[in-house]
Design an enzyme around this catalytic site. Structure first.
Site, PDB file in Angstrom:
ATOM      1  N   ASP A   1       0.828  -1.005  -0.083  1.00 47.94           N
ATOM      2  CA  ASP A   1      -0.134   0.128  -0.187  1.00 47.94           C
ATOM      3  C   ASP A   1       0.783   1.174   0.046  1.00 47.94           C
ATOM      4  O   ASP A   1       2.114   0.957  -0.482  1.00 47.94           O
ATOM      5  CB  ASP A   1      -0.763  -0.044   1.231  1.00 47.94           C
TER       6      ASP A   1
ATOM      7  N   GLY B   1       4.824  -0.412  -3.916  1.00 43.93           N
ATOM      8  CA  GLY B   1       4.166   0.377  -3.089  1.00 43.93           C
ATOM      9  C   GLY B   1       3.358   1.216  -3.862  1.00 43.93           C
ATOM     10  O   GLY B   1       3.096   1.401  -5.012  1.00 43.93           O
ATOM     11  N   HIS B   2       2.451   2.093  -3.302  1.00 46.74           N
ATOM     12  CA  HIS B   2       1.563   2.911  -3.567  1.00 46.74           C
ATOM     13  C   HIS B   2       1.932   4.648  -3.517  1.00 46.74           C
ATOM     14  O   HIS B   2       1.078   5.311  -3.908  1.00 46.74           O
ATOM     15  CB  HIS B   2      -0.041   2.865  -3.301  1.00 46.74           C
ATOM     16  N   GLY B   3       3.218   4.679  -3.422  1.00 45.26           N
ATOM     17  CA  GLY B   3       3.966   5.903  -3.376  1.00 45.26           C
ATOM     18  C   GLY B   3       3.777   6.653  -2.086  1.00 45.26           C
ATOM     19  O   GLY B   3       3.390   6.157  -1.183  1.00 45.26           O
TER      20      GLY B   3
END
Ligand SMILES: *[C@@H]1O[C@H](CO)[C@@H](O)[C@H](O)[C@H]1NC(C)=O
Length: 391
Positions: free
Chosen positions: A217, A239-241
């Site tokens: 995430d 990941g989602h940054g």
């Protein structure tokens, strides 16, 4: 006579040396019954060591020597009388049965209402794989636990900590003041659901420096009420940054203000730098943000503002976000996008984004300049070679 005086002097120097050192109390968890075998439940031993340190009239150190310590859901409560350093040379492991943390209200290791606490070194292993597998099958699973949480804490240092296999977020900083996170490594696989690296909200003066984060995430997620936050030397991906949001779920919500990310590398992440809000009425805001000196390596959405977040179109009656976004600067961001659209500003129709600045942005997709898309956004750009850029 001179001899006598000098021996009195050196005696008193020795005495004050001893006094100083003995007053820095040390508590070793082994002396409270902890077993470094990874099997014996050491929860009570850790709590007793904390209790002793917390009562100490002088600064104290709790030491956790090498070895593996099985610890269930645990709360280290303050206020305490003096400064406490938790020096961890071993690994703290959660029970392999994920139901064992089921009644912990979503927290495995919690520090609550503490002041002047440092957590140095150590590895946390939340035994996540079985829990992730349960969630993937959609069977009846507990809600899961975050690995380490600080609630209502002030003057905190977390240094040299490694966290692996978190069930949910690795680290949560909630309603805190003055927190320094440095030299941390947080890791969970790309496929693990909701394993944020560091989640911050309602907190002022959080600094994160030299962090390597690989998760399923957000690497860092920044929630309502976060102010004066500095992130530097961050490695993110998978990941989602780094995300500001999701914001604006509630009609009344604290704003996010004065956030800086500098010197970061995103590798194969879904997003680079993102601001995200629900398409719902809210009085929330995001103001004064700087993202600079960033390298993107094959990132799907390197620069993105998404104010139309509304999964499955549920609970967004007016389909427009009340969150006001202003004064966001993107400076010196280079590298590769994994999609054609490297810059995407999808701002709220009722509250357009203002003061968005792009400076020295060079992002390519398949060796050509990447493109952008813009909705409801005003700002300026310089040295951004991107065809059809919004401003
Ligand atoms: C903004 O945050 C930084 C920490 O990142 C802090 O040093 C600075 O004083 C803050 N600025 C204001 C105006 O509060």
């Amino acid at each position: 006579m001179a001899n006598l005086i000098s021996s009195i002097l050196s005696f008193s120097a020795l005495f004050s040396f001893l006094l100083f050192h003995c007053s820095n109390a040390a508590y070793n968890v082994l002396n409270f019954g902890a077993k470094p075998d990874g099997k014996t439940d050491s929860t009570q031993a850790f709590l007793k060591a904390w209790g002793a340190a917390c009562k100490s009239g002088s600064a104290s150190t709790i030491s956790v020597p090498k070895g593996r310590y099985l610890v269930k859901a645990i709360a280290f409560r303050g206020p305490c009388r003096s400064r406490i350093t938790v020096q961890i040379d071993g690994t703290i492991v959660a029970p392999s049965d994920y139901w064992a943390l089921g009644n912990s209200e979503g927290k495995w290791i919690l520090f609550i209402q503490v002041n002047r606490v440092s957590v140095i070194g150590g590895t946390l292993d939340a035994s996540g794989p079985a829990f992730w597998a349960c969630r993937r099958t959609g069977r009846n699973c507990p809600s899961g636990a975050r690995s380490i949480t600080f609630n209502w804490a002030t003057n905190i240092v977390i240094s040299g900590l490694t966290s692996i296999n978190s069930q949910l977020s690795h680290m949560v900083i909630n309603s805190c003041k003055n927190v320094m996170v440095k030299d941390v490594r947080l890791s969970a696989p790309r496929q693990s659901l909701n394993t944020d690296g560091i989640h911050v909200q309602g907190s002022t003066g959080v600094t994160v420096t030299r962090a390597t984060i690989q998760t399923g995430d957000d690497c860092v997620s920044i929630g309502p009420g976060t102010r004066n936050m500095l992130m530097s030397n961050i490695n993110c991906g998978p990941g989602h940054g780094v995300s500001i949001g999701s914001l604006g779920w509630g009609p009344r919500e604290d704003g996010v203000q004065n956030i800086t990310l500098t010197d970061a590398v995103f590798s194969g992440s879904d997003n680079g730098v993102r601001i995200k809000s629900w398409a719902r009425p809210s009085n929330g805001f995001v103001n004064n943000v700087l993202f600079q000196n960033i390298i993107m390596k094959n990132v799907a959405n390197p620069i993105i503002i998404d104010q139309n977040y509304c999964p499955s179109n549920q609970g967004c009656p007016r389909q427009s976000s009340g969150v006001k976004i202003s004064q966001v600067t993107y400076r010196n961001i280079k590298g590769t996008s994994a999609t054609q659209k490297a810059v995407s500003f999808d701002c709220s129709s009722s509250n357009p984004c203002k003061g968005i600045k792009l400076q020295d942005i060079k992002l390519t997709y398949m060796n050509k300049a990447a493109s952008s898309s813009c909705k409801n956004v005003a700002g300026s750009s310089s040295r951004v070679p991107m065809p059809g850029l919004c401003f």
